[in-house]
Design an enzyme around this catalytic site. Structure first.
Site, PDB file in Angstrom:
ATOM      1  N   HIS A 246      47.966  35.493  37.522  1.00 59.76           N
ATOM      2  CA  HIS A 246      47.575  36.750  36.187  1.00 59.76           C
ATOM      3  C   HIS A 246      47.987  36.084  34.897  1.00 59.76           C
ATOM      4  CE1 HIS A 246      47.406  40.771  34.128  1.00 59.76           C
ATOM      5  NE2 HIS A 246      48.110  40.459  33.693  1.00 59.76           N
ATOM      6  N   HIS A 318      42.485  45.955  34.322  1.00 64.36           N
ATOM      7  CA  HIS A 318      43.517  46.686  34.802  1.00 64.36           C
ATOM      8  C   HIS A 318      43.103  47.315  35.985  1.00 64.36           C
ATOM      9  CE1 HIS A 318      47.552  48.167  32.837  1.00 64.36           C
ATOM     10  NE2 HIS A 318      47.609  46.783  32.676  1.00 64.36           N
TER      11      HIS A 318
END
Lengths: 1064, 276
Positions: A246, A318
Site C-alpha cells: 500500500h 479504498h
C-alpha cells in the site's frame, strides 16, 4: 448517574422506511413499529432535570419527535413510546407491548462517533457541562417477540454492521456506559528475530499482520544481526508499514521479466520505465511549454492552471475497507484523498471530487452471497452514502464519476475517490528544515485503523470482517473541514515548511516520509488521544482520520497555535526534525525505537518477478470470465452463470429473436424490431443506465463553480461526458474532469484496455471543450494477486498501453496509485476481480463560455459522425447483453463477423490525436451545438442519449463503406477524405461497435462548409438531422430498412428505470 | 456613500461562505466572513454591520438535526444582539443551513408555550407533569424521500414586506439539502404564516403552478421554499441564490445562450439597495 435519552419520531421516518424496505427485500417476517435515536449520558446530578433540558432544548425536534428519559438499566416506557410515537394504530393493537422486541445498535467503543463530540459541545453551550454524552445509537422496536435466529439475522444483516457496531436486546445494561479507556503502562516489547527460522519469521509476519514476505523478513533479520540486537515491536511495525504494498508499491516498482505473445523484455522498475518515462518524454517534447509542475513525487500530481494557481489531482482507492464496511470505507476513502490534496505542496484547496465504483449487479441473488460478503445492493447504498456524507459536509462538489457492474466484484467492490485542488503558484514545494517542530493537527488518535496499510495489502477472506475490524474507521467530516479552514489560513501566513497527511500507516508513514532526508525525534506520549490505554506502537501506527503532520519553525508555533485555538482545532508538538538520519521514537522519555532512515526507505530487498501474457486461445467467452472463479468444477460455474445471465438484464429482457437467424447476409438480417430491442437492452444494462439516483445525492454545485453539471439537457437528466468547473471566481478559465474505465476489454487484452481507457478519458474532456494539449492523466490500477505471473503480465501490458497512449495524445500522467490483491477466499470459492484500470483526466478549458453539452439543441441541425468504426465487438455491451441472453453468436459464417467478436477496440495512435485536435478546433470556432463521445453501446446508444437528453428526435442513415464527407464545391477534398468505416461492415457492427476515438456532433447547416475544411483528411460523415418528432429512426445506408425505430419516451424510460428501481 | 457592510457568519462545517461573500461583493457590498467564536467573544461587533447572513453548509455536522446546534448558539449567546439587530431595521438572511438555524433559533416563527407532555413521553417520571415549555411550532424535516438531493427548482415569489425579494416573480435556483421539508406543528401556525404574508417563496413547476415532486423537491407543506418573519427583514430559504449569480451556472446555458446575470444576484443587490 447514568441516563438513557431516547428520541422517537412521531411518524415513521427515513430510517424506518429504509429498514422496512430492507426487511421486504430480504423476505424477513418482522414488523418494525418504531425507530429511535439513543444518547447515553452521564450526569453529575441525580435529578433528571438537566438531562431533560438537554433532551428538550437540543435533542428533540418538538414538531417531529418525542423523548423519553430513563436511568441506566431501567425498563423502557414502552406503552408511552408506542402510543405517542411512530407506530401505526393497527400495528400497535396487534402487538401488546410485552411481546415487542427492542434492539439497540451502538458503534463499538473504539469507533469514531462524531455525534458524541458535537453533543458534548452543544451541552456546554446550554450551560450543562456537568452532562457528558458518552455514546449514541439507534433503536428499533419490532411488534413480535423475534426468535433468536431470526433476531440474529435481522440484527446482523440489516440493522447493524458488526465490524463497527454492536447490538443489544432489550434495555441496555449499565456496562454499556462504561468508560472506554484503560490504563496503559509502558512496556517496551522486543521481538526475538535474530535466531528465528524461516518458519518462525513467516509466523511472526502473519500473526503480527505485518504482510512481510519471507525475503523481507530475512532482510530485516540480517539487519538486526548486524546491529547486534533484537528489533522492538514498533521498529518492526514501522518497517512493515513502510514496506507494505500500500505504501511502497513494491510490485509496480519492482524489476519484472516479461514473456508474452509479443516477445520478452525486462523492466528494472515497471512504473518508472513505462508511465513515468512517458511523462518525461512528453515534458521534454513540450520544452518551454511544459506545464507539469510536480509529478509522481508529492501526494498528488501538480500542473499549471493560470498565472496565479496550479491545480493538483489525486485519485485513491479504498477497496478493502469498503468491502467490509461500505459506509465507513467510502467515507474515509474520500476523507483520505481530500487530505492528500491538503498535503500536496504546501497545501491545496479542494475544489472538486470524483468517485468511481465497481460492484456486482445489484440484483444478485441473496442465496449466492458467500459468507463474509455483503450484498452488492447494501454495499452500493453504503458506499454512496459514505461519499455523499463526507463530500457534502466538506463543501466540495462531487462532479464526475462512473459505476461499473460485473459479478467478479461481488466480494471485492472497488471504490475510487479523487480530489482536485488549487495551489497558489510558489507554494508547490515543501521541505522540512532541521529544528522544525513536528506538529500533529486535527483529530485525536485512537485505536481505529490499526493495520490498515498492511490489511489492504492482503487478500480478503470470510474472516476479514472479524479479524480486521480495527482496520475500518468512520470519518468525521467536520473535524476535517475545521482543519482545512485553519490550514489554508496557516498556509497563506507561511506558518509551516512542510505538510503531509496521515493516511495508511498513520504517524509512521507520515513522519517517516517527511523525515526521510533528515531524521526526527518523536515523543509518542504527547499525541492527543481519544481515550487512554493505547500502547506506543498503537499510537504510532493508528490510522485515525483527520490528522495532518506539519513541519513548523519554532518561531511560528505560537501563531499557529493561536489560530487553532480560535477555531477549535487541536494541535500538539510531537517532536522535532533533526539532521541525524535516524528516526528515534520515545515514550515517556524512554527510547522505544530507533531506525536508520536509509534502511527504512532503501533497505527493502529487490526481487525480480516473472510475468507472462498470452491472449486466450479461444475467444474469452464472457460467460466464463464474467463469473467468479469457482474451484469446485464447471457444473457450479454454470449455475452461477445461469443466474447472472438473467440478472444483468433487468426488466423485460429482449430475448425474442435478439440475433437474427441468418448472420451471413447483410440484407436479410435487418428484421426491424431486433436492433431496437438490442438498443433498449444496452440502455437498460446497469453500466449504461442512468446513475441519477446516485448523482443527485452529491452536492455538485457547492462553491458556486459549476459550468457543466454531471446531468445535462432539457430535463437536467442526460449523461454529460465530463463536468466542467470554473474554480477561480471572476475568471472564465475552467477545468474539465472525466474518466475512462472498461474492465471488459481487459478480458481480451489489457494493453488495449489501457489505451481505450486513456482514449475514453481524453474523449470525455475534449467533448465538453477541454484543450487536448492541456490534459493531465491519473492511473489507478486495481488487480488481483500479482504473484500470479499471468496477472502480473496483464499489469505489464496495461502499463505499456498507458505509456503508448499517453505518448500518442501527448497527455502526461501526473500521479497514480495501485491496489493489488483484490481477491477473496471463502471455503473452496476463490474470487478474483478482473484487472481494472481507471484513467482520470483533468483538462484545462481556456474559456468556459465555449463549453458544449451533449444534448441535441435544435431540429434540422446536422448530425455528424467523426472517427473510424471498426468490427470491434469484443468486450462490447452488445456482446455483453447477447451473452446474458444466452445468445452469443460465435458460430457464424461471415468471416468478418467471427473476428469482430474477438477484436477488442484499439486506438489508432497517429489518427486519434488529430481527431481530438480537430474536434477541439470546431468547438473553439463556436458552431458545435452538441458533442458526445461514443462509448459503451457505440453509435446507437450515443444517438439515443443525445436525443432524449435534448428532447429532440433524429433521422439517421448509417454510412456505407466508402462513405466520405460530401464533396466540397471545388471537389478537391474528396481525395483527402477518409472512410468512417473500416471495411464493409454489417449494420449491427456499425450500430454497436465500441471503436475508440469517435464523436457525434450537432452543427447547424450553415457551418458545414467550415467544418468540411477543418476535417479535411479526417474520417467523418453526415448521418442525418435532428428532428422535431420525438422519435429516433435509424435506417440502413440505402434507407431501405428501419433498423431502429423508437420513441424518446421508450428509450429514456429504459435508460432511467433500470438501476433506479433496484435502489429505491 | 459607504458600502453596505455584510457579516457572513461562519461556524465549523459552514461551507457556502465564500460564494455568498462573492455574491454580496458583486452586488456592491463589503462582506466579511466571521467565525462564530469571534462573535461570541464580542457580540457587540454585530452593530458594525447592516446585513447578517448565515450561509449554507453543515454547521457542527448537522449532528442531532440540521442547524440545531448553531441555532442554540444563536439563541443562547447572541439572542439579545440579534433582537436588537432586527429592531434596528437591519436585515438577516439564512440560506439552506442558515435557514435551518434561523428557524430553529426561533427568529422566523416565534416560540410557543406547550405543556411538557406534548414533547416528553414519560413526564411523570420527571415529576414535571404540568410544566410548560417553549417550542418552535415549525421545522425543517428530512426530505420526504429521505435523501439529500441536488436539483434546480422554479420558485414563485410573493415578496410582501420582504426587501430581499422585491421585484422577483418566477425564478430558478438550485437546492441541495437533505432536511428541507417545511412543516408546521399545527394548523394555526400555518394559517398565521399565510395570513401575515410570511410564505414568500414556494416551489412551482415551469408554468408557475404548485406541483409535487420533483418540482417540490422535499415535500414541503404548501410547497414552502422560503419564509420571512413578521417584519419581512429576516428571510430564510432552502434554495441557494448564491449558486445562480453567473450565467454559466444555469443548467440550460448551453441550450439558451448566456444571460446577462444569474437570477440570484438580484436578491443580494436588493439587500444592498435597502440601505441606499
Amino acid at each position: 448517574m447514568l441516563w438513557e435519552i431516547a428520541i422517537y419520531p412521531v411518524e415513521p421516518d427515513a430510517e424506518h422506511r429504509r429498514i422496512s424496505q430492507e426487511l421486504r427485500e430480504g423476505n424477513v417476517q418482522a414488523t418494525l413499529l418504531c425507530t429511535g435515536r439513543v444518547y447515553l449520558a452521564i450526569s453529575e446530578e441525580s435529578s433528571p432535570c438537566s438531562v431533560g433540558m438537554l433532551a428538550m432544548a437540543l435533542l428533540t425536534d418538538a414538531v417531529l419527535e418525542r423523548y423519553a428519559i430513563v436511568p441506566a438499566g431501567a425498563r423502557l416506557p414502552l406503552d408511552g413510546i408506542l402510543k405517542r410515537a411512530g407506530a401505526e394504530e393497527n400495528e400497535r393493537q396487534r402487538a401488546p407491548s410485552q411481546e415487542a422486541t427492542i434492539v439497540t445498535v451502538l458503534p463499538r467503543p473504539d469507533v469514531m462517533d462524531p455525534v458524541v463530540e458535537s453533543v458534548t459541545l452543544a451541552a456546554r453551550d446550554l450551560g450543562l457541562s456537568h452532562i457528558r454524552v458518552l455514546r449514541t445509537g439507534r433503536r428499533y422496536i419490532f411488534a413480535e417477540r423475534l426468535e433468536q435466529s431470526l433476531l440474529d439475522r435481522i440484527a446482523r444483516k440489516i440493522l447493524a454492521n458488526e465490524v463497527i457496531e454492536e447490538w443489544y436486546l432489550g434495555p441496555l445494561p449499565e456496562s454499556v456506559w462504561r468508560a472506554l479507556g484503560r490504563v496503559y503502562r509502558l512496556q517496551r516489547v522486543e521481538v526475538p528475530l535474530r535466531q528465528a527460522s524461516d518458519e518462525e519469521l513467516l509466523r511472526i509476519s502473519r500473526e503480527g499482520q505485518l504482510a512481510l514476505s519471507l525475503e523481507e523478513m530475512r532482510t530485516i533479520q540480517q539487519y538486526y544481526r548486524q546491529l547486534g540486537r533484537e528489533p522492538t515491536d514498533i521498529e518492526l511495525e514501522t518497517l512493515a508499514q513502510t514496506w507494505s504494498e500500500h505504501c511502497s508499491h513494491k510490485t509496480f516498482k519492482s524489476a519484472i521479466h516479461y514473456v508474452g505473445a509479443d516477445g520478452s523484455r525486462r523492466y528494472e522498475n515497471l512504473l518508472r520505465d513505462t508511465i513515468f518515462a512517458a511523462t518525461e518524454t512528453i515534458r521534454q517534447r513540450l520544452g518551454p511549454d511544459d506545464w507539469c509542475v510536480s509529478v509522481f513525487r508529492d501526494n498528488a500530481g501538480i500542473v499549471r492552471f493560470d498565472e496565479r494557481y496550479h491545480v493538483c489531482f489525486k485519485v485513491e482507492t479504498h477497496n478493502h475497507p469498503s468491502a467490509i464496511e461500505p459506509y465507513g470505507g467510502a467515507n474515509t476513502g474520500l476523507g483520505g484523498v481530500i487530505r492528500d490534496v491538503l498535503g500536496t505542496g504546501l497545501g491545496g484547496k479542494p475544489i472538486a471530487n470524483i468517485d468511481v465504483f465497481c460492484f456486482a449487479p445489484p440484483d444478485w441473488p441473496e442465496a449466492e452471497i458467500p459468507a463474509g460478503v455483503l450484498h452488492p445492493r447494501r454495499t452500493l447504498r453504503g458506499v454512496v452514502a459514505g461519499v455523499r456524507d463526507y463530500g457534502n459536509r466538506m463543501g466540495i462538489p462531487t462532479v464526475a464519476g462512473a459505476v461499473c457492474f460485473d459479478p467478479r466484484y461481488l466480494a471485492n467492490p472497488l471504490v475510487f475517490c479523487g480530489t482536485v485542488g488549487l495551489i497558489p503558484v510558489g507554494l508547490e514545494h515543501k521541505r522540512p528544515k532541521p529544528g522544525d517542530l513536528i506538529i500533529v493537527l486535527g483529530g485525536r488518535t485512537g485505536r481505529d485503523g490499526i493495520h490498515g496499510a498492511t490489511f489492504s495489502s492482503l487478500e480478503l477472506t470470510e474472516q476479514s470482517e472479524t479479524i480486521s475490524s480495527s482496520a475500518v474507521q468512520i470519518g468525521n467530516a467536520i473535524t476535517e473541514k475545521k482543519m482545512l479552514d485553519v490550514l489554508l489560513a496557516a498556509r497563506d501566513r507561511g506558518l509551516y515548511h512542510a505538510i503531509t497527511d496521515c493516511g495508511a500507516g498513520g504517524f509512521s508513514s507520515a513522519i517517516g516520509e517527511m523525515a526521510a532526508e533528515l531524521g526526527a525525534s518523536v515523543h509518542l506520549d504527547r499525541a492527543p488521544l481519544k481515550y487512554q490505554g493505547l500502547s506506543y506502537t498503537e499510537i504510532w501506527i493508528s490510522e485515525s482520520q483527520e490528522r495532518m503532520i506539519l513541519a513548523v519553525p519554532p518561531s511560528a508555533w505560537p501563531e499557529l497555535q493561536a489560530l487553532c485555538v480560535a477555531e477549535d482545532v487541536e494541535a500538539a508538538v510531537l517532536g522535532q526534525f533533526e539532521a541525524t538520519g535516524y528516526l528515534r521514537l520515545y515514550y515517556e522519555g524512554q527510547l522505544v525505537g530507533e531506525l536508520d532512515l536509509h534502511f527504512l526507505h532503501e533497505g527493502r530487498p529487490k526481487i525480480v518477478r516473472h510475468a507472462t501474457w498470452f491472449p486466450a486461445s479461444s475467444p474469452p467467452g464472457q460467460m466464463q470470465t464474467m463469473c467468479p472463479t469457482h474451484q469446485t468444477g464447471s457444473s457450479e460455474q454454470n449455475d452461477v452463470c445461469g443466474t447472472q445471465a438473467e440478472s444483468l438484464l433487468p426488466g423485460e429482457s429482449p430475448t425474442v429473436e435478439l440475433v437474427p437467424s441468418s448472420h451471413s447476409k447483410t440484407e436479410s438480417r435487418s428484421a426491424p424490431q431486433d436492433w431496437t430491442l438490442v438498443l433498449l437492452g444496452i440502455l437498460r444494462s446497469y453500466n449504461v443506465a442512468s446513475k441519477e439516483w446516485i448523482i443527485r445525492q452529491y452536492d455538485h454545485e457547492v462553491q458556486g463553480t459549476s459550468v457543466l453539471k454531471p446531468l445535462v439537457g432539457v430535463a437536467h437528466d442526460g449523461p454529460g461526458d465530463a463536468a466542467v468547473i470554473a474554480p477561480v471566481r471572476g475568471s472564465f478559465r475552467g477545468l474539465a474532469l472525466g474518466c475512462g474505465i472498461n474492465p471488459c476489454y481487459g478480458d481480451y487484452d489489457p494493453y488495449w484496455m489501457a489505451a481505450s481507457a486513456v482514449d475514453e478519458a481524453v474523449r470525455n474532456v475534449v467533448a465538453v471543450g477541454a484543450d487536448p494539449q492541456r490534459i493531465a492523466l491519473l492511473d489507478n490500477f486495481c488487480w488481483g494477486n500479482t504473484d500470479r505471473a499471468d496477472l502480473l503480465g496483464a499489469l505489464v501490458r496495461a502499463a505499456e498501453g498507458c505509456r503508448d497512449a499517453a505518448l500518442a495524445f501527448n497527455t502526461p500522467f501526473i500521479s497514480g496509485k495501485d491496489s493489488l490483491n483484490n481477491e477473496f477466499h471463502s471455503g473452496d470459492i476463490h474470487y478474483v476481480i478482473p484487472p481494472t484500470l481507471l484513467i482520470s483526466a483533468l483538462g484545462i478549458v481556456t474559456d468556459v463560455r465555449r463549453c458544449v453539452s451533449m444534448d441535441f439543441k435544435r431540429p434540422w441541425n446536422l448530425i455528424v459522425l467523426v472517427g473510424v468504426t471498426r468490427a470491434e465487438l469484443a468486450g462490447s455491451h452488445y456482446q455483453l447483453i447477447l451473452n446474458n441472453a444466452g445468445r452469443m453468436p460465435i458460430q457464424t459464417t461471415g468471416n468478418d463477423q467471427l473476428s469482430a467478436w474477438q477484436r477488442v477496440p484499439t486506438v489508432d495512435f497517429s489518427l486519434a490525436p488529430r481527431i481530438v485536435a480537430a474536434i477541439h478546433q470546431a468547438i473553439q470556432r463556436g458552431y458545435v451545438r452538441a458533442c458526445h463521445d461514443l462509448s459503451e453501446g457505440g453509435l446507437a446508444v450515443a444517438l439515443a442519449e443525445m436525443c432524449f437528453a435534448g428532447g429532440f428526435g433524429a433521422d439517421i442513415a448509417l454510412p456505407s463503406y466508402g462513405t466520405a464527407p460530401p464533396r466540397g464545391d471545388n471537389g478537391s477534398d474528396m481525395r483527402l477524405s477518409v472512410s468512417v468505416l473500416e471495411g464493409n461492415l454489417p449494420d449491427d457492427v456499425i450500430l454497436f461497435s465500441e471503436s475508440n476515438t469517435r464523436f457525434l456532433l450537432e452543427i447547424p447547416p450553415e457551418a458545414e462548409a467550415d467544418f468540411r475544411e477543418l476535417f479535411t483528411g479526417l474520417p467523418w460523415c453526415i448521418l442525418g438531422t435532428v428532428s422535431d418528432a420525438p422519435q429516433l429512426t435509424i435506417f440502413d445506408s440505402q434507407r431501405r430498412h428501419r433498423l431502429i425505430d423508437a420513441s424518446l419516451d421508450e428509450l429514456k424510460a429504459a435508460w432511467q428505470t433500470a438501476l433506479t428501481e433496484q435502489l429505491t | 456613500m459607504a458600502a453596505v457592510r455584510v457579516l457572513i457568519l461562519r461556524a465549523p462545517g459552514t461551507n457556502c461562505d465564500e460564494e455568498t461573500q462573492f455574491a454580496f461583493e458583486l452586488a456592491g457590498a463589503h462582506a466579511c466572513r466571521v467565525h462564530i467564536n469571534r462573535l461570541r467573544e464580542n457580540p457587540r461587533q454585530l452593530r458594525d454591520y447592516q446585513v447578517l447572513v448565515i450561509p449554507g453548509g453543515f454547521s457542527y455536522g448537522d449532528d442531532v438535526a440540521a442547524g440545531k446546534i448553531l441555532a442554540n448558539q444563536l439563541r443562547y449567546y447572541l439572542g439579545d444582539e440579534l433582537q436588537r439587530f432586527r429592531d434596528d431595521d437591519k436585515l438577516i438572511l439564512g440560506i439552506c443551513n442558515g435557514f435551518q438555524a434561523l428557524l430553529k433559533a426561533g427568529l422566523i416563527v416565534p416560540p410557543a408555550r406547550k405543556p411538557k407532555h406534548a414533547v416528553c413521553l414519560n413526564p411523570d417520571f420527571l415529576g414535571a407533569k404540568e410544566d410548560a415549555v417553549e417550542v418552535i411550532p415549525a421545522t425543517l424535516a428530512v426530505n420526504a424521500h429521505g435523501r439529500f438531493e441536488d436539483r434546480w427548482v422554479f420558485l414563485a415569489t410573493q415578496p410582501g414586506r420582504c426587501p430581499f425579494l422585491a421585484g422577483y416573480d418566477r425564478w430558478q435556483v438550485p437546492v441541495a439539502h437533505g432536511e428541507g421539508r417545511f412543516l408546521c406543528s399545527d394548523e394555526a401556525t400555518w394559517q398565521a404564516l399565510e395570513r401575515q404574508g410570511q410564505i414568500v417563496l414556494r416551489y412551482v413547476d415551469a408554468e408557475g403552478r404548485l406541483a409535487g415532486y420533483p418540482f417540490n423537491p422535499n415535500g414541503s407543506q404548501g410547497n414552502v421554499a422560503g419564509v420571512c418573519d413578521v417584519t419581512g427583514r429576516v428571510l430564510g430559504l432552502m434554495p441557494h441564490p448564491e449558486r445562480h449569480i453567473l450565467p454559466t451556472q444555469h443548467p440550460h446555458w448551453t441550450r439558451r445562450g448566456l444571460a446577462s446575470e444569474g437570477d440570484g444576484l438580484r436578491l443580494f443587490r436588493n439587500a444592498v439597495y435597502y440601505f441606499q
